[in-house]
Design an enzyme around this catalytic site. Sequence first.
Site, mmCIF file in Angstrom:
data_model
loop_
_atom_site.group_PDB
_atom_site.id
_atom_site.type_symbol
_atom_site.label_atom_id
_atom_site.label_comp_id
_atom_site.label_asym_id
_atom_site.label_seq_id
_atom_site.Cartn_x
_atom_site.Cartn_y
_atom_site.Cartn_z
ATOM 1 N N ASP A 129 0.858 -1.181 0.000
ATOM 2 C CA ASP A 129 0.000 0.000 0.000
ATOM 3 C C ASP A 129 0.900 1.240 0.000
ATOM 4 O OD1 ASP A 129 -2.275 1.832 0.518
ATOM 5 O OD2 ASP A 129 -3.335 -0.041 0.891
ATOM 6 N N HIS A 200 -2.763 3.280 -4.271
ATOM 7 C CA HIS A 200 -2.206 2.687 -3.040
ATOM 8 C C HIS A 200 -0.804 2.124 -3.274
ATOM 9 C CE1 HIS A 200 -5.730 3.119 -0.444
ATOM 10 N NE2 HIS A 200 -6.460 2.834 -1.491
ATOM 11 N N GLU A 261 -9.670 2.625 -5.215
ATOM 12 C CA GLU A 261 -9.375 4.023 -4.872
ATOM 13 C C GLU A 261 -8.162 4.567 -5.633
ATOM 14 O OE1 GLU A 261 -11.101 4.250 -0.370
ATOM 15 O OE2 GLU A 261 -9.088 3.425 -0.553
HETATM 16 C C1 ACM Z 1 -10.931 -0.552 0.465
HETATM 17 O O1 ACM Z 1 -11.471 -0.472 1.577
HETATM 18 N N1 ACM Z 1 -10.248 0.479 -0.033
HETATM 19 C C2 ACM Z 1 -11.002 -1.755 -0.336
#
Ligand code: ACM
Length: 448
Positions: A129, A200, A261
Amino acid sequence: MVPRPVSFERGEGEVVFAGDVEVRPYDGPPEGYRLTVSTDGVVIEAADEAGEFYARQTVRQLSGPAAFRAVPPSSVTLPVCVVEDHPRFAWRGCMIDVARHFLPKHDLLRYVDLLAAHKLNVLHLHLTDDQGWRFECKRYPRLHEVGGWRPSSRHGDRRHGGMTGRPHGGYYTQDDLRELVAYAARRHITVIPEIDVPGHSQAAVAAYPELGVEAGGIWTDWGVNPNALKADESTVDFYRHVFDELLDVFPGEVIGLGGDEAEGGDGRFVRRIAQHLVRRGRRPFGWDEVLDAGPLPVGTIVASWRGEDAGLRALERGHDVVMCPEEHVYLDYRQSDHPDEPIPVGTVTTLADVHAYEPKAADRVLGAQANLWTEHLDSARRLDYAAFPRLCAFAEVVWSPSPRDLDEFTRRLTGHHLPRLDALGVEYRPLTGPHPWQTLPLVPGHPR
Ligand code: ACM
């Protein structure tokens, strides 16, 4: 018992059991078994090896809490009974985010044991991440050497502005992960690794700045990071090599590519990595945002986290789905609205809320998973508090048939299962609220 079996018939009396079991075939559903305890002994009829394993877990449940100690008693008393059982869903998962805070290997192995004791069978490992890269990469070693170390993080919720000033991190060697995979396999748990692209990814960008749309260090903050990976051919190629190494370590069919995201991200990145995984004989597994990446290869599995609607859209497109709606199964979210909850974030997600969750039953819904994000869970002790006993309720959701009865569950939990967790040394949240040492009064949260 947790989980509750499909059927349990209690006979007269008890028998002393010293470990001798007769195992026979069982003409029942996959992972299913019939366990017969009688004065003639203990017989397990099992549909497959997993069925036998779950029958043995049930014997352990029937044996009393001492059977969950590191050194169990050499003989126990079992009730005369017949238990007939099989799981409701094939995918009974738990995701652990080892990126925000590294979970040392021994703690991860312990979690495998805890999942197995709850008849869960998927450990989804969120390995990378913005805040950390946990997979040893031989070809690009800066990923783990640089990307594995976070110089600081927020003191509680980011909106309060404070920082801890404490560096932390770590990574798993490929040998560590092979060991984890083998350890889990013996417990009928598949470890599904995830390398999150193209968002991420700032830990990777910190290690190799040319990968990012912009340069940037390992993120000491958290949230949705606008800096994603470039979608050019050389960056995709870099990741093809990284995934190739991942495939050498994780033999399972399903491989996570994230996809969530990615504000500045390009759907082509997800599609290309997904295609690469398919060419290598695997099934891509992504968060539900991958549905916006354009047509995905047949066989892609979608994790529906923004409610279940995204999962329903995925079903319409012919994908298999794993349900993990945040309002029900994000176990980092606060467990009550009491001010003593440590670092209270997210919406209130009580034990009862988790127990009440009904995953949409449809042909291509493989099952569900609970997710443990660790921005605010910086140790195994904090993880225990967030996971238990809500994960016990989740285990019932994915194993046991509905309808479920909360009062009956709570009676079994307090009367039988919490003593097992005590014997295992799990630092769960008491049903009445945190122990004083489990509170974090000076660390600010951000309740929703
Ligand atoms: C997530 O909670 N971004 C998968």
